[in-house]
Design a protein around this motif. Sequence first.
Motif, PDB file in Angstrom:
ATOM      1  N   PRO A 250      10.066 -13.605  88.435  1.00 40.31           N
ATOM      2  CA  PRO A 250       9.113 -14.258  89.342  1.00 40.31           C
ATOM      3  C   PRO A 250       7.943 -13.323  89.643  1.00 40.31           C
ATOM      4  O   PRO A 250       8.134 -12.212  90.131  1.00 40.31           O
ATOM      5  N   THR A 251       6.729 -13.777  89.342  1.00 40.67           N
ATOM      6  CA  THR A 251       5.554 -12.916  89.374  1.00 40.67           C
ATOM      7  C   THR A 251       4.396 -13.594  90.094  1.00 40.67           C
ATOM      8  O   THR A 251       4.246 -14.821  90.029  1.00 40.67           O
ATOM      9  N   ALA A 252       3.592 -12.790  90.782  1.00 45.33           N
ATOM     10  CA  ALA A 252       2.378 -13.292  91.427  1.00 45.33           C
ATOM     11  C   ALA A 252       1.316 -12.206  91.366  1.00 45.33           C
ATOM     12  O   ALA A 252       1.618 -11.024  91.168  1.00 45.33           O
ATOM     13  N   MET A 253       0.051 -12.615  91.549  1.00 50.39           N
ATOM     14  CA  MET A 253      -1.062 -11.675  91.559  1.00 50.39           C
ATOM     15  C   MET A 253      -1.947 -11.912  92.768  1.00 50.39           C
ATOM     16  O   MET A 253      -2.092 -13.052  93.230  1.00 50.39           O
ATOM     17  N   ILE A 254      -2.553 -10.833  93.231  1.00 47.60           N
ATOM     18  CA  ILE A 254      -3.524 -10.861  94.325  1.00 47.60           C
ATOM     19  C   ILE A 254      -4.831 -10.289  93.790  1.00 47.60           C
ATOM     20  O   ILE A 254      -4.833  -9.197  93.203  1.00 47.60           O
ATOM     21  N   PHE A 255      -5.923 -11.008  93.981  1.00 45.02           N
ATOM     22  CA  PHE A 255      -7.241 -10.528  93.585  1.00 45.02           C
ATOM     23  C   PHE A 255      -8.061 -10.108  94.797  1.00 45.02           C
ATOM     24  O   PHE A 255      -7.968 -10.733  95.853  1.00 45.02           O
ATOM     25  N   VAL A 256      -8.870  -9.070  94.614  1.00 42.87           N
ATOM     26  CA  VAL A 256      -9.925  -8.735  95.576  1.00 42.87           C
ATOM     27  C   VAL A 256     -11.262  -8.858  94.843  1.00 42.87           C
ATOM     28  O   VAL A 256     -11.312  -8.772  93.612  1.00 42.87           O
ATOM     29  N   PRO A 257     -12.366  -9.090  95.559  1.00 41.90           N
ATOM     30  CA  PRO A 257     -13.653  -9.324  94.896  1.00 41.90           C
ATOM     31  C   PRO A 257     -14.151  -8.107  94.125  1.00 41.90           C
ATOM     32  O   PRO A 257     -13.841  -6.960  94.457  1.00 41.90           O
TER      33      PRO A 257
ATOM     34  N   ILE B 238      -5.746 -15.766  95.319  1.00 42.57           N
ATOM     35  CA  ILE B 238      -4.311 -15.968  95.109  1.00 42.57           C
ATOM     36  C   ILE B 238      -4.170 -16.569  93.720  1.00 42.57           C
ATOM     37  O   ILE B 238      -4.513 -17.726  93.481  1.00 42.57           O
ATOM     38  N   VAL B 239      -3.707 -15.776  92.785  1.00 44.28           N
ATOM     39  CA  VAL B 239      -3.708 -16.179  91.379  1.00 44.28           C
ATOM     40  C   VAL B 239      -2.519 -17.086  91.092  1.00 44.28           C
ATOM     41  O   VAL B 239      -1.367 -16.707  91.311  1.00 44.28           O
TER      42      VAL B 239
ATOM     43  N   LYS C 134      -8.689 -17.917  98.357  1.00 47.96           N
ATOM     44  CA  LYS C 134      -8.862 -18.975  97.376  1.00 47.96           C
ATOM     45  C   LYS C 134      -7.748 -18.904  96.335  1.00 47.96           C
ATOM     46  O   LYS C 134      -7.478 -17.842  95.765  1.00 47.96           O
ATOM     47  N   VAL C 135      -7.091 -20.032  96.081  1.00 46.98           N
ATOM     48  CA  VAL C 135      -6.135 -20.133  94.978  1.00 46.98           C
ATOM     49  C   VAL C 135      -6.940 -20.333  93.706  1.00 46.98           C
ATOM     50  O   VAL C 135      -7.802 -21.212  93.628  1.00 46.98           O
ATOM     51  N   MET C 136      -6.667 -19.520  92.685  1.00 47.81           N
ATOM     52  CA  MET C 136      -7.523 -19.523  91.500  1.00 47.81           C
ATOM     53  C   MET C 136      -6.761 -19.014  90.279  1.00 47.81           C
ATOM     54  O   MET C 136      -5.776 -18.284  90.406  1.00 47.81           O
ATOM     55  N   PRO C 137      -7.215 -19.369  89.076  1.00 48.91           N
ATOM     56  CA  PRO C 137      -6.641 -18.777  87.870  1.00 48.91           C
ATOM     57  C   PRO C 137      -7.317 -17.451  87.554  1.00 48.91           C
ATOM     58  O   PRO C 137      -8.424 -17.172  88.025  1.00 48.91           O
TER      59      PRO C 137
END
Length: 410
Positions: A367-374, A203-204, A349-352
């Motif tokens: 308003p912006t958000a990002m989702i990361f996958v491994p 969770i960026v 995990k909340v992360m930059p």
Amino acid sequence: MDIRSSFEALDNKLTSCGGLNGGGITRLLYSEAWSNAIHTLKNTLENEGFEARFDNVGNLKGRIEGTKYPEETIMSGSHIDTVVEGGHLDGQFGVLAALVAMQSLKAEYGQPLRSLELLALAEEEGSRFPYAFWGSKNFFNLANKADVSSIADGEGVNFEDAMHEAGFDYRTVDNDFSYIKSFVEVHIEQGKVLESEQKAIGIVNGIVGQKRYTVNLKGEANHAGTTPMGLRKDAVVAFSKIANELTDQARAFGDPLVITFGRVDPVPNTVNVVPGEVTFSIDCRHINQTELNQFAEKIDACIKRVSEEEAVEYDIDLWMDEAPTLMDEQLVSEVKKAAEHVVGPLDCKVMPSGAGHDSQIFAKYIPTAMIFVPSINGISHNVEEETDIEDLVKGIEVLKQVLYQLAYKE
């Protein structure tokens, strides 16, 4: 609908546009492979019931109209271009994740209350021409004709000629983006953090700021056999001390600060001459502006002190100074809730983000958000770039949950 099979079919279809025999993709802005991909995507959107259209520069939007609040739009997507011999997930995954999530929502719940829009940005990488974020900068009216009118690619093809050949042109009027209420980008991590910590979703909360330098040290070139150690003005020795000391200081400073010396050009760069000059790069990143500035002071102080000790002259050019970009707190909270619902609180995990993304442009206006996958082994910008299909599916499911909350709930 089955999310996995839908994604795999779309991924195979789009990867064929610019796909390489040994795996991966080369899909550069306004190239034939890029044109094939963007038109293939437009046709797919139209076949799936989206209203699809290009803007002047080639950004593609696919829209599902809302039933109650059509003027309020929830947007998701990423860029469609790749680096040379890149992977099939960087950018493309975010575009297809948005498509599959929106397809699944429509199939399960029908039309949304608020409009949903998929966005495939024309370019982010800067791989063909010396200009990055052409898609998102045009989206927010930041790009200008003067920025690109005189630039060319490595084969001498002018930017304008390539753009016109692909059927696009400069922006003629400013875009209106006031109707967009949220933007969510899904992306592979391009690093090893999630994999090493065995987390399924990132969770960026922000994108790091960057300071990039070109440093030149001038000493004195001389004979390698006849110049005593105590009489040398060795530019490479000075560089080595600077790189070693700043690396040690960065480790002591602590994560998430990173520093990289990615390019080193010694002169004359031959075996039997004391190098009299060296030019090198420094890339320093941190999510906190104050701490980034504090370490920048250490960089300047170290270069000046070591140069004096080694009797070399120095020149420091800070040519990039990008501030960190924070994601919208409320939207990050929404992503966190969705991730915990899909994979559980222990698997996210909340992360930059240590890399730059289109979201850093969007976050200044929407308003912006990002989702990361491994990313497997943290590999990206490489034909070996890959993510386990189950992790890709989880990323799409988290996005679907976020879009459901934003577009289907009152």
